[in-house]
Scaffold this active site. Structure first.
Site, PDB file in Angstrom:
ATOM      1  N   GLU A  85       0.843  -1.212   0.000  1.00  0.00           N
ATOM      2  CA  GLU A  85       0.000   0.000   0.000  1.00  0.00           C
ATOM      3  C   GLU A  85       0.871   1.253   0.000  1.00  0.00           C
ATOM      4  O   GLU A  85       1.715   1.437   0.885  1.00  0.00           O
ATOM      5  CB  GLU A  85      -0.948  -0.011   1.202  1.00  0.00           C
ATOM      6  CG  GLU A  85      -2.014   1.062   1.094  1.00  0.00           C
ATOM      7  CD  GLU A  85      -3.076   0.961   2.179  1.00  0.00           C
ATOM      8  OE1 GLU A  85      -3.440  -0.161   2.577  1.00  0.00           O
ATOM      9  OE2 GLU A  85      -3.540   2.028   2.614  1.00  0.00           O
ATOM     10  N   LYS A 274      -7.984  -1.350  10.899  1.00  0.00           N
ATOM     11  CA  LYS A 274      -7.316  -1.759   9.644  1.00  0.00           C
ATOM     12  C   LYS A 274      -6.106  -0.872   9.407  1.00  0.00           C
ATOM     13  O   LYS A 274      -5.034  -1.329   9.001  1.00  0.00           O
ATOM     14  CB  LYS A 274      -8.312  -1.676   8.475  1.00  0.00           C
ATOM     15  CG  LYS A 274      -7.776  -2.212   7.154  1.00  0.00           C
ATOM     16  CD  LYS A 274      -7.041  -1.172   6.328  1.00  0.00           C
ATOM     17  CE  LYS A 274      -6.549  -1.767   5.011  1.00  0.00           C
ATOM     18  NZ  LYS A 274      -5.621  -0.896   4.301  1.00  0.00           N
ATOM     19  N   ASP A 290       4.136 -14.446  11.437  1.00  0.00           N
ATOM     20  CA  ASP A 290       2.890 -14.912  10.816  1.00  0.00           C
ATOM     21  C   ASP A 290       1.810 -13.833  10.972  1.00  0.00           C
ATOM     22  O   ASP A 290       1.190 -13.720  12.030  1.00  0.00           O
ATOM     23  CB  ASP A 290       2.498 -16.219  11.520  1.00  0.00           C
ATOM     24  CG  ASP A 290       1.215 -16.828  10.998  1.00  0.00           C
ATOM     25  OD1 ASP A 290       0.469 -16.143  10.285  1.00  0.00           O
ATOM     26  OD2 ASP A 290       0.969 -17.998  11.324  1.00  0.00           O
ATOM     27  N   HIS A 387      -2.875  10.218   0.080  1.00  0.00           N
ATOM     28  CA  HIS A 387      -3.053   8.951  -0.642  1.00  0.00           C
ATOM     29  C   HIS A 387      -2.873   9.131  -2.138  1.00  0.00           C
ATOM     30  O   HIS A 387      -2.180   8.360  -2.791  1.00  0.00           O
ATOM     31  CB  HIS A 387      -4.478   8.424  -0.388  1.00  0.00           C
ATOM     32  CG  HIS A 387      -4.520   7.382   0.677  1.00  0.00           C
ATOM     33  ND1 HIS A 387      -5.512   6.456   0.763  1.00  0.00           N
ATOM     34  CD2 HIS A 387      -3.688   7.133   1.710  1.00  0.00           C
ATOM     35  CE1 HIS A 387      -5.284   5.672   1.796  1.00  0.00           C
ATOM     36  NE2 HIS A 387      -4.191   6.074   2.388  1.00  0.00           N
TER      37      HIS A 387
HETATM   38  C1  MEV Z   1      -6.256   2.869   4.676  1.00  0.00           C
HETATM   39  O1  MEV Z   1      -5.474   1.758   4.319  1.00  0.00           O
HETATM   40  C2  MEV Z   1      -6.337   3.017   6.164  1.00  0.00           C
HETATM   41  C3  MEV Z   1      -7.253   4.118   6.664  1.00  0.00           C
HETATM   42  O2  MEV Z   1      -8.569   3.963   6.139  1.00  0.00           O
HETATM   43  C4  MEV Z   1      -7.298   4.000   8.174  1.00  0.00           C
HETATM   44  C5  MEV Z   1      -8.301   4.900   8.848  1.00  0.00           C
HETATM   45  O3  MEV Z   1      -9.332   5.244   8.257  1.00  0.00           O
HETATM   46  O4  MEV Z   1      -8.061   5.201  10.037  1.00  0.00           O
HETATM   47  C6  MEV Z   1      -6.768   5.462   6.248  1.00  0.00           C
END
Ligand code: MEV
Length: 432
Positions: A85, A274, A290, A387
């Protein structure tokens, strides 16, 4: 054309490639070329990778990056990360630099106890089983001596075995619930070998001593490791949170609100966590651990009170902003891939050959830093600005932009909003 096959594993690598290309891929010459482009010329290295798993036809590369400037308990680290990513390493580096001048990260390992269970069925009297278990327990431990003696020499081993009655959930269901200390090893093989030996001894002794039989269902470690928690924290005076986009106090309040939302709202908590796992998985993968085990354990922990919630917490108290994470991590720095994969060895060397406990702290910090960077963007400029800047390079590569085209376009988007269509239109304009 035949889409199924028996004896695939017995084919040579090039026969496997021929079969898959012929039966599943439409442009066989391009497919073959792409697959072979990823072979390593160093035959020994290639063989090493071929033998990690079965039926290998090529290698699958992930970028291996480094996020420098992490100050953890007064020591500076550059953290290796393996991840695809685009914004993760940049975000980690930014957060590291931010906190480097504000005291850095403080961490602590609370405990490192791991769990494994022998699941079995017994329909006789519970008291009889309990007495039998107490009588046989020393032998369960004694019979594992060949596998535990080295671990014990280093200070680890089996901590305890309990009999757990689960008959309320499933008729006749019991467990031997065992706890282990595996030191610098993740310990999966050690724990599973001990458990299988417990099961063997337990069944054999039960046949001699009990009227009702014991049926062993399975013996396996648990990836739920709530007794392996590690904490990481950052804190500073609110005024030190000054940012070019927003006043310090407004930022601190918005940040705490954003974390509170993840604490109460599972839809947000999953995305929030995430983002934390973006940092955690990247280090876990780079250091040969792992990541599926870590993911499973961490998400189970996030729902330990019956509702999925945030892994991080933030507060403002007496003018001080504090942001912290507490997660369970069962990691190893010896054994498994750590001794085999040359890049994993480099990753561990970059970290100064850490103990498993030190690695737990580094990984927790990577998660906290990643979450800080995400929330900082989300509560100020929005996530897309950063991003899309990173994504710009992906789009340019997709269009096979030359060095010169990249320079012109990156320059253009320093002052313009990056969108997929805007980038494509700039490429087309340049090529007209
Ligand atoms: C993207 O990989 C992760 C985010 O969505 C985490 C978040 O929203 O806190 C930017």
């Amino acid at each position: 054309m035949s889409r199924s096959i028996s004896g695939f594993s017995k084919l040579t690598k090039s026969e496997k490639i021929d079969w898959i290309v012929t039966n599943y891929l439409s442009n066989s010459s391009i497919a073959k070329e792409t697959i072979s482009q990823y072979f390593n010329e160093d035959l020994k290295l290639q063989q090493l990778h071929d033998e990690f798993i079965e039926n290998t036809i090529s290698n699958y590369y992930l970028p291996f990056g480094v996020a420098p400037n992490f100050l953890i308990n007064g020591k500076t680290y550059a953290i290796p990360m393996a991840i695809e990513e685009s914004s993760v390493v940049a975000a980690a580096s930014k957060a590291a630099k931010f906190w480097m001048t504000r005291g850095g990260f403080k961490t602590e390992v609370i405990s490192t106890t791991k769990i494994g269970q022998v699941h079995f069925i017994y329909t006789g009297d519970f008291e009889t089983l309990n007495q039998f278990f107490n009588a046989v327990k020393p032998q369960l431990i004694a019979d594992t001596k060949p596998m535990t003696k080295n671990m014990e020499k280093r200070g680890g081993g089996i901590l305890d075995i309990e009999l757990r009655n689960k008959t309320k959930d499933i008729k006749g269901y019991y467990q031997l619930h065992a706890t282990f200390e595996t030191l610098d090893a993740m310990g999966a093989n050690f724990i599973n070998s001990c458990l299988e030996q417990f099961a063997k001894t337990f069944k054999a002794e039960a046949e001699k001593a009990l009227d009702s039989p014991i049926e062993i269902i399975m013996s396996i470690l648990s990836n739920y490791v709530p007794d392996c928690p590690v904490r990481a924290e950052v804190s500073c005076k609110i005024e030190d949170l000054k940012d070019k986009n927003i006043a310090a106090e407004t930022f601190a309040k918005k940040f705490v609100q954003a974390v509170s939302i993840a604490e109460v709202e599972p839809y947000r908590a999953v995305t929030h966590n995430k983002g934390i796992m973006n940092g955690i998985d990247a280090v876990v993968l780079a250091t040969g651990n792992d990541f599926r085990a870590i993911e499973a354990g961490v998400h189970a922990y996030a729902s330990r009170n019956g509702k999925y919630t945030s892994l991080t917490h933030a507060k403002i108290e007496n003018g001080v902003f504090t942001f912290r994470i507490e997660i369970p991590l069962a990691l190893g720095t010896v054994g498994g891939l750590t001794n085999l994969h040359p890049l994993v060895k480099i990753a561990l060397d970059i970290l100064g050959k850490p103990s498993a406990k030190e690695l737990m702290q580094i990984v927790a910090v990577a998660g906290l830093a990643q979450n800080f960077a995400a929330l900082r963007s989300l509560t100020t400029t929005g996530i897309q600005e950063g991003h899309m800047k990173m994504h710009l390079m992906n789009i340019l590569n997709q269009f096979e932009a030359t060095k010169n085209e990249k320079e012109v376009i990156v320059n253009h988007f320093k002052t313009n909003t990056v969108t997929h269509s805007a980038v494509v239109s700039e490429i087309e304009k340049l090529r007209r």
